[in-house]
Design an enzyme around this catalytic site. Structure first.
Site, PDB file in Angstrom:
ATOM      1  N   CYS A  79      23.954  49.639  46.222  1.00 41.79           N
ATOM      2  CA  CYS A  79      24.044  50.234  47.422  1.00 41.79           C
ATOM      3  C   CYS A  79      24.259  51.782  47.207  1.00 41.79           C
ATOM      4  CB  CYS A  79      25.337  49.916  48.170  1.00 41.79           C
ATOM      5  SG  CYS A  79      25.472  50.256  49.969  1.00 41.79           S
ATOM      6  N   HIS A 168      24.305  43.870  48.413  1.00 42.43           N
ATOM      7  CA  HIS A 168      25.433  43.747  47.798  1.00 42.43           C
ATOM      8  C   HIS A 168      25.382  42.330  47.108  1.00 42.43           C
ATOM      9  CE1 HIS A 168      28.059  47.143  48.716  1.00 42.43           C
ATOM     10  NE2 HIS A 168      27.332  47.206  49.731  1.00 42.43           N
ATOM     11  N   GLU A 170      26.988  41.344  44.788  1.00 41.01           N
ATOM     12  CA  GLU A 170      28.510  40.408  44.393  1.00 41.01           C
ATOM     13  C   GLU A 170      29.068  39.651  45.500  1.00 41.01           C
ATOM     14  OE1 GLU A 170      27.749  43.620  45.105  1.00 41.01           O
ATOM     15  OE2 GLU A 170      29.069  44.964  46.245  1.00 41.01           O
ATOM     16  N   GLY A 223      59.861  33.935  36.301  1.00 37.10           N
ATOM     17  CA  GLY A 223      59.482  32.742  36.788  1.00 37.10           C
ATOM     18  C   GLY A 223      58.115  32.525  37.387  1.00 37.10           C
ATOM     19  N   ASP A 226      52.510  35.478  35.999  1.00 37.07           N
ATOM     20  CA  ASP A 226      51.922  36.508  34.983  1.00 37.07           C
ATOM     21  C   ASP A 226      52.586  36.856  33.981  1.00 37.07           C
ATOM     22  OD1 ASP A 226      49.939  36.635  37.117  1.00 37.07           O
ATOM     23  OD2 ASP A 226      50.764  38.401  38.182  1.00 37.07           O
TER      24      ASP A 226
END
Ligand code: XMP
Length: 508
Positions: A79, A168, A170, A223, A226
């Site tokens: 783009c 696009h 993606e 907890g 990550d």
């Protein structure tokens, strides 16, 4: 050396998505601000120029000299990236009378172009652009068109590995997008597709050992997935030199502190569990304003963490489970380049610690894949997101230990029900909210005047937008019955049917 694709970010909302797609091709990539190309990095195998909210004619638009990349690396402009390359090399870009947005079909495709291998006329692509390329410089020629966009894709002449696409690839709606990106990343750039959870663990463990040496590291566990994955990865790298701290502010889910501590111990982590609930309840007493509650909990968390961490006198590093989406901020919004969110804001400076963020280049599902590869049990990996301030933002009005206990019971029945009915993994997140209202009911022969609980379950992919989950009526009937029968003090259950936007996922 880990080969990589560099994605230059010109501020498009879909830049992260380009990164996701490249990673799906088992190829490592980094998204860097448009003007921060790492010219001295020998591991770069190709470059993608992202889209942008700007026109090349905009004063504020981001510009680079594309000649520093063309011919030196394989380059794909998407783009705005395609428009910029065409415009800078003598082509023409013009504003269309109206923005072209939505599905289009490729009408003509030059099947000899390596970028378009396996892509047929008729393939659906996703357009989202205001400007359009109306003339190419002599350097380039057209390789695909749609009905309305003659220059939908172009390629450099004479074997130079430069391409531009107006659409696009993606975006999911571009049916041939993944094929096009595979053609670029694998065939053209020559990726060996060796990026995987296992390769990430191997190289990261090695890097962490080099970076940290014999230094002591502390890490705050929540907890959540990550921080748990970050801890297990660091534990693999530096073992006993990692000390984890898990603070119970008293507003976790039912038995969560106990269960998660046990999980962490089974994973071999060195964890200090701190029950600071009394402190938090004292500070929160009588506070009803949502923002004040958050601030009190945020500051309280830092104070407790700081107190515990300062007992580890020789710590040099603070490790955090920051992940990629936390680090990338769209250029278009603030004009700043990259922002790092610190989960325990202010702490590293205050404690004079260096920051170690081993997951900072991973997307959420990659964090999960790494966690699985590290042997973390599925119930920790697949956990729903849970807000840092915990049930405090799900109790409207002031917070008391008694209200927390009521909400924990209702929440537990709801979450356990989702698990029992096989619905837990079908929703993004779920929880119960204690409302600041009482209503009349009848139980046996008695009139009751008790609390109402709202249930919230949403579907989402990133928490930026969310829809209320369409749970089966039979399930809701069963959960509602169980809550009203078993949780003392609750005589009414409602279901939240608001989407985000305009509502948010949490009530406070
Ligand atoms: P909202 O309510 O803004 O929530 O739609 C979006 C996502 O963020 C979580 N959330 C938080 N997480 N600290 C956190 O760590 C917070 O203060 C907080 N507030 C909301 C929320 O649970 C949802 O996943």
């Amino acid at each position: 050396m880990q080969e990589k694709i560099i994605i230059l970010d010109f501020g498009s909302q879909t830049t992260q998505l380009i990164g996701r797609r490249v990673r799906e091709l088992n190829t490592y990539c980094e998204i860097v601000p448009y003007n921060k190309f790492p010219y001295d990095d020998p591991s770069v195998i190709g470059v993608i120029l992202s889209g942008s909210p700007f026109s090349v004619y905009d004063d504020k638009s981001f510009k680079i000299d594309v000649n520093t990349l063309r011919g030196k690396y394989p380059v794909l402009g998407i783009c705005y990236g395609a428009q910029l390359m065409a415009w800078e090399t003598g082509g023409n870009v013009e504003g269309a009378p109206s923005r072209e947005y939505g599905r289009a079909r490729l009408a003509k495709v030059d099947s000899s172009s390596p970028l378009l291998k396996g892509i047929e006329p008729g393939a659906q692509v996703w357009m989202s652009h205001g400007d359009t390329i109306t003339a190419l410089p002599d350097l380039f020629h057209i390789v695909a068109s749609t009905e309305d966009v003659p220059i939908a894709a172009y390629q450099a002449n004479d074997g130079e590995k430069t391409w531009g696409v107006q659409f696009h690839p993606e975006v999911y709606h571009s049916e041939c997008g993944m094929q096009l990106l595979r053609n670029f990343v694998v065939d053209i750039c020559g990726s060996h597709c060796d990026w995987s959870a296992a390769s990430f663990i191997e190289s990261t463990v090695k890097e962490l050992r080099e970076q940290l040496g014999d230094d002591r590291v502390i890490l705050g566990l929540s907890g959540g997935v990550d921080s748990s994955v970050a801890a297990v990865l660091l534990n693999k790298a530096i073992g006993k030199n990692l000390t984890c701290i898990f603070v119970d502010h008293g507003m976790l889910r039912k038995d969560e502190f106990k269960n998660v501590m046990r999980d962490y111990e089974c994973l071999g982590l060195n964890v200090i569990g701190v029950d600071a609930s009394a402190e938090f309840f004292a500070q929160l007493a009588g506070v009803t304003d949502p923002e004040k509650k958050r601030k009190i909990i945020g500051k309280g968390f830092i104070d407790v963490f700081d107190r515990e961490a300062s007992k580890i006198t020789d710590a040099k590093w603070l490790a955090q489970g920051t992940i990629y989406p936390d680090c990338i901020e769209s250029l278009s919004i603030t004009g700043t380049t990259i922002k790092s969110h610190h989960n325990v804001g202010g702490l590293p400076e205050k404690m004079n610690l260096k920051l170690c963020e081993p997951l900072r280049l991973l997307f959420k599902d990659e964090v999960r894949a790494v966690g699985r590869e590290l042997g973390i049990p599925e119930h920790l990996i697949g956990r729903h997101p849970f807000p840092g301030p915990g049930l405090a933002v799900r109790i409207l009005g002031d917070i008391t230990p008694e209200k927390v206990a009521v909400l924990q019971e209702a929440d537990h029945i709801f979450i356990q029900g989702l698990r029992d009915w096989g619905l837990y993994d079908k929703v993004w997140q779920a929880g119960a909210i204690l409302l600041p209202v009482q209503s009349v009911g009848v139980m046996g022969d008695e009139r009751t005047y008790e609390r109402a609980v709202a249930l919230r379950a949403v579907t989402s992919t990133d928490a930026m937008t969310a829809d209320w989950a369409h749970l089966p009526y039979d399930f809701m009937a069963s959960v509602s019955n169980e809550i009203i029968n078993k949780v003392r003090g609750v005589n009414r259950v409602c279901y939240d049917i608001s989407s985000k936007p305009p509502a948010t996922i949490e009530w406070e």
